[in-house]
Design an enzyme around this catalytic site. Structure first.
Site, PDB file in Angstrom:
ATOM      1  N   SER A 158      66.640 -44.404   2.016  1.00 42.59           N
ATOM      2  CA  SER A 158      65.926 -43.136   2.003  1.00 42.59           C
ATOM      3  C   SER A 158      66.270 -42.337   3.241  1.00 42.59           C
ATOM      4  O   SER A 158      66.814 -42.866   4.215  1.00 42.59           O
ATOM      5  CB  SER A 158      64.412 -43.382   1.978  1.00 42.59           C
ATOM      6  OG  SER A 158      63.952 -43.771   3.267  1.00 42.59           O
ATOM      7  N   ASP A 159      65.958 -41.066   3.233  1.00 37.84           N
ATOM      8  CA  ASP A 159      65.928 -40.288   4.464  1.00 37.84           C
ATOM      9  C   ASP A 159      64.621 -40.661   5.179  1.00 37.84           C
ATOM     10  O   ASP A 159      63.891 -41.562   4.743  1.00 37.84           O
ATOM     11  CB  ASP A 159      65.992 -38.790   4.133  1.00 37.84           C
ATOM     12  CG  ASP A 159      66.637 -37.987   5.249  1.00 37.84           C
ATOM     13  OD1 ASP A 159      66.397 -38.321   6.421  1.00 37.84           O
ATOM     14  OD2 ASP A 159      67.358 -37.026   4.950  1.00 37.84           O
ATOM     15  N   ALA A 160      64.316 -40.019   6.286  1.00 39.85           N
ATOM     16  CA  ALA A 160      63.109 -40.326   7.027  1.00 39.85           C
ATOM     17  C   ALA A 160      61.878 -39.740   6.327  1.00 39.85           C
ATOM     18  O   ALA A 160      61.825 -38.541   6.079  1.00 39.85           O
ATOM     19  CB  ALA A 160      63.210 -39.796   8.457  1.00 39.85           C
TER      20      ALA A 160
END
Length: 371
Positions: free
Chosen positions: A86-88
């Site tokens: 995932s991204d943050a």
């Protein structure tokens, strides 16, 4: 030797409504497959180690929980066998999108869609155990996600040497001469000459006095640009340093900041005008703070911020050749500058070799591409 390539952000991240980061993306499947997915397919075929899901939703479904993207397209059509990270913080943002009622529901949707690793927020760590106990996530689904991550770690050698660092090698390679020369070459090839009237450029190296003014002339930190968290400003050649290194030892460089990048304080137009009047030519270095561009950093007004344009107008009144160097992360609206200055150099944010690369262009050691 120590990193994996990551293809990001999957997918449609560059096409949000209104150009606003993380906003909704609405496009036909034909456009998605004809325009946006081919580069990702090429990355998968080239052996990229990881994919990163995008923040945005795609046709109503957040990419973080989009099974069509993460499994049907990426795994089955592209044959990707690395892991998806995932991204943050995007799993909780699925709740913000209105696509899940809480982090637990969002985690269930994400893992079942094919999102293998939660980058940084701990959402998976907090929510997955209970989801597995309750049967909302099958153990074999969790096992497969873990297996994908472990497989890549094994291939990278992290179980033989978890830190993969070599202090002696780093000492020889970090900021070594070869790398600095490459950075300088890449930087000057990035520069665009927007305007050059009456052969204002290149400048002669044996001018008697050169005025260098503006808030970015002696600013090291802003040369590094956005997302340069490990960059050290002390490693940066500032623009004024690059100019001093390029000119004759008989040439005197006069400097005045003139104003800050933003705000109404510390304005010293008088000092800038004074050094400009004493000099043969004026080099004004203006532009943006690095945090004005980059991820989730939009501006309503993309003119020169603060009092910088007013500074340029005061310098123009002097009648000396006026060279403007722009340091910025995006194209700016500069109609007055385009009409009134003698030369306009778009230098962007060039990193450690900013000063040397810009001096190479200003003094004719390198001819900018103009692209």
């Amino acid at each position: 030797e120590s990193i994996l390539a990551c293809a990001k952000h999957f997918a449609g991240y560059g096409a949000p409504d209104g150009g606003r980061d993380y906003n909704t993306v609405d496009m036909s499947l034909q456009t998605l497959h004809d325009v946006y997915l081919p580069p990702f397919k090429a990355a998968a075929e080239a052996g990229v180690g990881t994919f990163m899901s995008a923040f945005n939703d795609l046709n109503g479904i957040p990419c973080t929980v989009n099974k069509y993207l993460l499994t049907d397209v990426l795994r089955e059509k592209f044959g990707f066998n690395g892991f998806v990270v995932s991204d943050a913080n995007p799993i909780p943002e699925v709740v913000v999108h209105g696509y899940a009622e809480d982090n637990k529901a969002a985690s269930k949707k994400a893992l079942n869609a094919g999102l293998d690793m939660d980058m940084s927020q701990g959402t998976y760590r907090n929510e997955l155990p209970e989801l597995v106990k309750e049967g909302d996530i099958l153990e074999e689904v969790l096992d497969e996600a873990v297996r994908r991550v472990l497989r890549v770690k094994f291939l990278l050698g992290l179980f033989d040497n978890p830190y993969r660092t070599d202090a002696k090698k780093e000492e020889k390679t970090l900021l070594c001469k070869e790398h600095l020369e490459a950075a300088r070459d890449i930087s000057r090839r990035s520069i665009v000459l927007l305007k050059n009237e009456n052969n204002a450029l290149p400048l002669k190296k044996d001018l008697k006095k050169i005025a260098v003014v503006g808030p970015l002339a002696e600013n090291a930190a802003e040369m590094l640009g956005t997302w340069s968290h490990t960059g050290n400003p002390s490693d940066v050649v500032t623009i004024i340093s690059g100019i001093k290194a390029a000119v004759s030892t008989e040439t005197e460089i006069l400097y005045a900041e003139g104003c800050k990048i933003t705000g109404e304080e510390c304005i010293d137009f008088e000092g800038a005008v004074r050094v400009a009047k004493e000099s043969d030519v004026i080099i004004a270095v203006v532009g943006e703070n690095s945090d004005m561009s980059g991820e989730a950093a939009s501006r309503i007004d993309i003119n020169l911020p603060g009092k910088q344009e007013e500074l340029l107008k005061e310098l123009r009144k002097i009648g000396k050749p006026l060279i403007v160097v722009l340091i910025n992360g995006r194209p700016l609206t500069i109609p007055w500058e385009a009409e009134n200055v003698d030369a306009l150099v778009e230098a962007w944010q060039l990193g450690t070799q900013s000063g040397n690369a810009i001096a190479d262009v200003l003094f004719g050691d390198y001819n900018p591409s103009g692209k």
